[in-house]
Design an enzyme around this catalytic site. Structure first.
Site, short mmCIF file in Angstrom:
data_model
loop_
_atom_site.label_atom_id
_atom_site.label_comp_id
_atom_site.label_asym_id
_atom_site.label_seq_id
_atom_site.Cartn_x
_atom_site.Cartn_y
_atom_site.Cartn_z
N CYS A 1 32.61 2.13 -63.19
CA CYS A 1 32.91 2.78 -62.13
C CYS A 1 34.45 2.63 -61.66
CB CYS A 1 32.41 3.54 -61.40
SG CYS A 1 31.61 4.77 -62.38
N ASP B 1 26.40 13.51 -63.24
CA ASP B 1 27.25 14.31 -63.11
C ASP B 1 26.03 15.78 -63.31
OD1 ASP B 1 28.66 13.16 -61.75
OD2 ASP B 1 30.13 12.77 -63.55
#
Length: 365
Positions: A27, A101
């Site tokens: 990320c 998520d």
């Protein structure tokens, strides 16, 4: 007629380290928050269907679309370049991160699609297959199929998932629901970005590597159980924008100030020592440049501590805002599902001068 070159195999080509093929890993590859906001400016304003319960309004973790009174579809995608050199571990980490998520919205994954971009003349079929095998192993652990996907020939290795899940419309966990008086709980320790920087410099110990892989391949499965607790008001996962950036998203979405008690924030073993030696990511500096003006820091907050606060996480922990009388139940959910390091890291206050206030003294001190 020209004949394309054969795919590389272990017997015909010495392969480079996966991390040497990417300009950034995990990320930490995310576009910096300030640049991203400029790119997205103007994309809103189009008419939206009433069934779209969550869109891009508050930079939430996934989109949510109401199917009926009992079900809403959670849809998200996440992919990145290698954060580790082992192909199987890379696939596992990328898949775990993508499914996170769905869990952060309170949803349960139901299926995934693979997103694959590989330099096919640099990496062997076996190596690419191991990356996909790693992702598939995580999906099996989550109880879902990889039902398809898309592949391209890419300069840098890229792998991730489109992740789909289901949640009850009344249990959707937006990042805009935090309320003054809530306490903040973080599910995983910080430091993955710093570990990844040390790995790229060949300065990460085998023990620390094992810690890194264990943290980044631990599915955030507490999400649905947390969403079922009435006193849980908001959940997000901490990823590339770091604890500071994702806490700011909660604060902005709810119109509140989040106070972080910095000594209470859990860290991976040895991370502070690595940061003190200057082993940090470039993304950490980009994060601070984008949102530092919104963060109140103590006068004696060191550069090392700031690097930890802005360290980009890959497959990081859930950040939960809950009512104080629900805290015991929240911590119990984390504990039962293998997140014994979950810790109370702050509280939610009415809106103040800045949306994020970091303290060096613990609550009550």
């Amino acid at each position: 007629m020209s004949v394309p070159p054969p795919l590389a195999t272990p017997s015909t080509r010495a392969e480079p380290r996966l991390t040497s093929l990417s300009h950034g890993g995990g990320c930490g590859c995310k576009i910096a928050p300030g640049v991203l906001s400029g790119i997205l400016r103007g994309t809103s304003g189009m008419p939206l269907p009433p069934e779209l319960l969550v869109g891009i309004e508050t930079a939430d973790d996934a989109a949510v679309y109401r199917l009926n009174d009992e079900q809403a579809l959670v849809a998200t995608t996440d992919f990145f370049m290698p954060i580790v050199d082992d192909p199987f571990d890379f696939g596992r980490i990328a898949a775990t991160n993508a499914l996170s998520d769905v869990y952060a919205m309170g949803g349960t994954p139901i299926m995934a699609l693979a997103l694959v971009g590989m330099p096919i003349n640099v990496l062997s079929v076996d190596t690419i297959g191991r990356i996909l095998d790693g992702g598939a192993s995580v999906c099996r652990a989550a109880g879902i199929p990889i039902a398809g996907g898309h592949t391209i020939d890419s300069v840098e290795p890229i792998y991730g998932l489109v992740a789909l899940g289901l949640v009850h419309p009344d249990r959707v966990q937006r990042n805009s629901g935090a309320r003054p008086g809530d306490v903040l709980v973080l599910g995983k320790p910080l430091g993955v970005g710093i570990y990844s920087a040390a790995l790229k410099k060949e300065q990460l110990s085998p023990e620390a590597y094992a810690q890194m892989v264990a943290a980044t391949t631990r599915l955030n499965t507490p999400g649905p159980a947390l969403a079922a607790i009435d006193g849980v008001h908001a959940i997000t996962d901490v990823t590339g924008f770091a604890l500071a950036g994702h806490a700011l998203e909660l604060a902005r979405g709810a119109g509140v100030t989040l106070q972080i008690d910095w000594p209470a924030v859990p860290l991976l073993p040895g991370v502070r020592e690595l940061a003190t030696r200057g082993i940090v990511t470039g993304a950490s500096g980009r994060n601070w440049a984008a949102y530092g003006h919104e963060v109140a820091l103590p006068a004696d907050f060191s550069d090392t501590e700031r690097a930890l606060l802005t360290d980009p996480q890959t497959s990081g922990g859930l950040l939960v805002a809950c009512a104080p009388d629900s805290l015991r139940e929240v911590l119990s959910v984390f504990e039962r599902q293998g997140f014994g390091e979950a810790a109370v890291v702050g509280r939610v206050l009415p809106a103040g001068e800045r949306p994020l206030d970091v303290r060096l003294a613990k609550a009550g001190a």
